[in-house]
Design an enzyme around this catalytic site. Structure first.
Site, PDB file in Angstrom:
ATOM      1  N   LYS A  22       0.839  -1.208   0.000  1.00 60.31           N
ATOM      2  CA  LYS A  22       0.000   0.000   0.000  1.00 60.31           C
ATOM      3  C   LYS A  22       0.873   1.258   0.000  1.00 60.31           C
ATOM      4  CE  LYS A  22      -2.723   0.948   3.760  1.00 60.31           C
ATOM      5  NZ  LYS A  22      -2.552   2.327   4.242  1.00 60.31           N
ATOM      6  N   SER A  23       1.839   1.322   0.886  1.00 65.38           N
ATOM      7  CA  SER A  23       2.697   2.521   0.972  1.00 65.38           C
ATOM      8  C   SER A  23       3.396   2.778  -0.357  1.00 65.38           C
ATOM      9  CB  SER A  23       3.770   2.337   2.045  1.00 65.38           C
ATOM     10  OG  SER A  23       3.187   2.277   3.310  1.00 65.38           O
ATOM     11  N   SER A 167       7.521   9.178  11.741  1.00 65.40           N
ATOM     12  CA  SER A 167       6.383   9.004  10.835  1.00 65.40           C
ATOM     13  C   SER A 167       6.835   9.189   9.392  1.00 65.40           C
ATOM     14  CB  SER A 167       5.287  10.020  11.163  1.00 65.40           C
ATOM     15  OG  SER A 167       4.418  10.155  10.060  1.00 65.40           O
ATOM     16  N   GLN A 169       4.895   9.332   6.933  1.00 69.22           N
ATOM     17  CA  GLN A 169       3.979  10.252   6.248  1.00 69.22           C
ATOM     18  C   GLN A 169       4.462  11.691   6.427  1.00 69.22           C
ATOM     19  OE1 GLN A 169       0.086   9.198   7.734  1.00 69.22           O
ATOM     20  NE2 GLN A 169       0.035   7.313   6.539  1.00 69.22           N
ATOM     21  N   ASP A 315       1.816  -0.982  12.091  1.00 66.60           N
ATOM     22  CA  ASP A 315       0.544  -1.421  11.504  1.00 66.60           C
ATOM     23  C   ASP A 315       0.215  -2.875  11.841  1.00 66.60           C
ATOM     24  OD1 ASP A 315       0.199   1.057  10.350  1.00 66.60           O
ATOM     25  OD2 ASP A 315       1.103   0.490   8.447  1.00 66.60           O
ATOM     26  N   ARG A 346      -6.183   2.312  18.110  1.00 68.76           N
ATOM     27  CA  ARG A 346      -5.951   0.860  18.063  1.00 68.76           C
ATOM     28  C   ARG A 346      -5.514   0.273  19.398  1.00 68.76           C
ATOM     29  NH1 ARG A 346      -3.348   0.366  12.009  1.00 68.76           N
ATOM     30  NH2 ARG A 346      -5.339   0.403  10.883  1.00 68.76           N
TER      31      ARG A 346
HETATM   32  C1  S3P Z   1       2.573   4.939   6.138  1.00 70.10           C
HETATM   33  C2  S3P Z   1       3.190   5.285   7.302  1.00 70.10           C
HETATM   34  C3  S3P Z   1       2.697   4.875   8.633  1.00 70.10           C
HETATM   35  C4  S3P Z   1       1.716   3.710   8.536  1.00 70.10           C
HETATM   36  C5  S3P Z   1       0.691   3.917   7.452  1.00 70.10           C
HETATM   37  C6  S3P Z   1       1.366   4.088   6.106  1.00 70.10           C
HETATM   38  C7  S3P Z   1       3.148   5.426   4.863  1.00 70.10           C
HETATM   39  O1  S3P Z   1       2.024   5.967   9.226  1.00 70.10           O
HETATM   40  O2  S3P Z   1       1.084   3.510   9.777  1.00 70.10           O
HETATM   41  O3  S3P Z   1      -0.175   2.811   7.397  1.00 70.10           O
HETATM   42  O4  S3P Z   1       2.773   4.915   3.788  1.00 70.10           O
HETATM   43  O5  S3P Z   1       4.002   6.315   4.911  1.00 70.10           O
HETATM   44  P1  S3P Z   1       2.839   7.125  10.013  1.00 70.10           P
HETATM   45  O6  S3P Z   1       3.674   7.831   9.042  1.00 70.10           O
HETATM   46  O7  S3P Z   1       1.765   8.012  10.587  1.00 70.10           O
HETATM   47  O8  S3P Z   1       3.618   6.416  11.061  1.00 70.10           O
END
Ligand code: S3P
Length: 428
Positions: A22-23, A167, A169, A315, A346
Site C-alpha cells: 500500500k505505501s 512518521s 507520512q 501497523d 488501536r
Molecule cells: C505509512 C506510514 C505509517 C503507517 C501507514 C502508512 C506510509 O504511518 O502507519 O499505514 O505509507 O508512509 P505514520 O507515518 O503516521 O507512522
C-alpha cells in the site's frame, strides 16, 4: 457488510501471493504524476486507499490508465498539475492526505482536501506544521489540524525539520515539499521510519541524502518517468503468517513478501515468539528486497515490543496482539502511543475487541499488556470500519471455540481486498 467466521476445522495448507504494498503503491502514483514523461507501475495494490490517491491525482489533471495491477501515468512534471475544480476526497487514506499535502504545498494554486469520518479525526498538524514553516499557506479546523484542509502553496523555503514522531507520512510530505523549496530540506526523526519515499525518489532520478535517522533533498530536482515494480505488502503478509502460526497443524507459504528492513519488525517478533518460520527465495524487486516465507503452526512465546522497533511494525500490532493472546506468558507492547491516532484508536479497539472474545488484555498509555495463552470464544465483534481490526478479528474467529461475527468488514478492502479469498484458498 458483516462476516461470520467459523472455527478452522482443518489445518491451513498451500500458498498465497501477497498483493502490492500500500505505501509503495501510493508513492508510485504520486511520484509518477509529478515526474516528466510516462511511468508504468506493475503490481499496484487495487485497494480503496490507493484508488483514492488515483482519483485525487486525476482531479489535479493527471491522466492515469488502470489495467488491473498495471497503472500507466502521464507525468505532468513538478509544475504541471492543474488547480482542481472539485474537492479532493482522500476517503479513509491518511497516506493520501498527508503525502499529497507535501505536493500541494508546492503549488501556487488553491486546493481543498477532505476524507471520511475517520480521516476527520486524525491529526494533520504534524504535517501542516512543518509545511507552514516552509511558507505554505494552509487552513483547516483547529488551525489546520483536521480536514477539510485548504491549501495554497508556492515560494517554499527549505527547512531542517526535527520531527517529534517517527512518521514516514510526515517525512515524505516534508521531502516532497522540499522538491519545490529553495535550498535543502532535511527531516530528522527519533527513529527511522519506512524509507520507501527515499528509495523511490532515487528510482525517479532524485538525489536523496540519508543517514540513520535523517533524509534530505535539494529543491528543484526534477523526477523522470520510470517503471516501478511494487512488491507484496508485508503488512498484509503478516495476517496470513499469523493464520498459519495459529491454526493447529498448518503449514503455508506466503509469497512476494516485501522485506524492507524498515518494515519487517513483525517478522522479527514472530521469530522471537518462536514461530516455526523459514524465509527463502530472497530477491530484489523495484529497489526493494522481497522473499517467500513458509510458516508452520506451533507453540508461541510472549515477547516485549518497544522503542525503535515500534515504527517497523506499527501497523502489525493488532495482529501481533492476537498472536500474543495464544503465546505463553505476558506480552508487553510499549512506546506505541501512535496507535491512538491510526484509523481507530488501536490501543482501545484491539484490547476491547480481543477481550470480548475472552482474551486477557489491558490497555496502557502507550501500548498494551497481554496475558496468554487464553482460549478464545465465539461472539460478535466490531471492526469500527478499521481494515486491520477487521482482519485481526476474522483471524480470531479461526481459532475461537465458536463462530465470530465481525461487523463492517468492507473496510478490509482498504489494504487487502482479497483477504477472505486468500484465507479460503488456504482452507481448501
Ligand atoms: C505509512 C506510514 C505509517 C503507517 C501507514 C502508512 C506510509 O504511518 O502507519 O499505514 O505509507 O508512509 P505514520 O507515518 O503516521 O507512522
Amino acid at each position: 457488510m458483516h462476516k461470520t467466521i467459523d472455527t478452522a476445522l482443518k489445518p491451513l495448507q498451500g500458498s498465497v501471493t501477497i498483493p502490492g504494498d500500500k505505501s509503495i503503491s501510493h508513492r508510485a502514483v504520486l511520484f509518477a504524476a509529478i515526474a516528466e514523461g510516462p511511468s508504468v507501475i506493475k503490481g499496484f495494490l487495487n485497494g480503496q486507499d490507493c484508488l483514492s490517491t488515483i482519483s485525487c491525482m486525476r482531479k489535479l489533471g493527471v491522466k492515469i490508465e488502470e489495467d488491473g495491477e498495471i497503472i500507466r501515468v502521464e507525468g505532468k512534471g513538478l509544475h504541471g498539475l492543474n488547480e482542481p475544480s472539485e474537492i479532493l476526497d482522500v476517503g479513509n487514506s491518511g497516506t493520501t492526505v498527508r503525502l499529497l499535502s507535501g505536493i500541494l504545498a508546492g503549488q501556487s494554486f488553491s486546493s481543498v482536501m477532505t476524507g471520511d469520518e475517520s480521516i476527520g479525526r486524525r491529526p494533520m498538524r504534524r504535517v501542516t506544521g512543518p509545511l507552514k514553516m516552509m511558507n505554505a499557506s494552509i487552513d483547516g479546523r483547529d488551525f489546520a489540524n483536521y480536514t477539510p484542509l485548504c491549501m495554497r502553496g508556492g515560494s517554499l523555503q527549505g527547512v531542517h525539520y526535527v520531527s517529534p514522531v517517527a512518521s514516514a507520512q510526515v517525512k515524505s510530505a516534508v521531502l516532497l515539499a522540499g522538491l519545490y523549496a529553495q535550498g535543502v530540506t532535511r527531516v530528522t526523526e527519533p527513529h527511522k521510519s519506512r524509507d520507501h519515499t527515499e528509495r523511490m525518489l532515487e528510482t525517479f532520478g532524485v538525489k536523496v541524502e540519508t543517514d540513520e535517522v535523517s533524509a534530505a533533498v535539494s529543491g528543484g530536482q526534477k523526477l523522470t518517468g520510470s517503471e516501478v515494480d511494487v512488491p507484496g505488502d508485508v503488512s498484509s503478509a503478516v495476517f496470513m503468517l499469523a493464520a498459519g502460526a495459529l491454526v493447529p497443524g498448518s503449514e503455508i507459504t506466503v509469497r512476494n513478501v516485501g522485506m524492507n528492513p524498515t518494515r519487517t519488525g513483525a517478522i522479527d517478533v514472530l521469530k522471537r515468539m518462536n514461530a516455526d518460520m523459514h524465509i527463502h527465495s530472497e530477491r530484489m524487486l523495484g529497489g526493494e528486497p522481497v522473499a517467500d516465507i513458509t510458516i508452520k503452526s506451533g507453540a508461541l512465546q510472549a515477547v516485549t515490543i518497544s522503542g525503535g522497533e515500534i515504527p517497523r511494525l506499527i501497523d502489525e500490532i493488532p495482529v501481533l496482539a492476537l498472536l500474543a493472546t495464544q503465546a505463553e506468558g505476558t506480552t508487553v507492547i510499549k512506546d506505541a502511543a501512535e496507535l491512538k491516532v491510526k484509523e481507530t484508536n488501536r490501543i482501545d479497539t484491539v484490547v476491547n475487541q480481543l477481550n470480548e472474545l475472552g482474551a486477557d488484555c489491558e490497555a496502557t498509555d502507550d501500548g498494551m499488556i497481554i496475558h496468554g495463552p487464553t482460549p478464545l470464544k465465539g461472539g460478535k465483534v466490531e471492526s469500527f470500519h478499521d481494515h486491520r481490526i477487521g482482519m485481526t478479528m476474522s483471524l480470531a474467529g479461526l481459532i475461537a471455540s465458536d463462530k465470530v461475527l465481525v461487523k463492517d468488514t468492507e473496510a478490509i478492502a482498504v489494504s487487502y481486498p482479497g483477504f477472505y479469498k486468500d484465507l479460503e484458498k488456504l482452507m481448501n
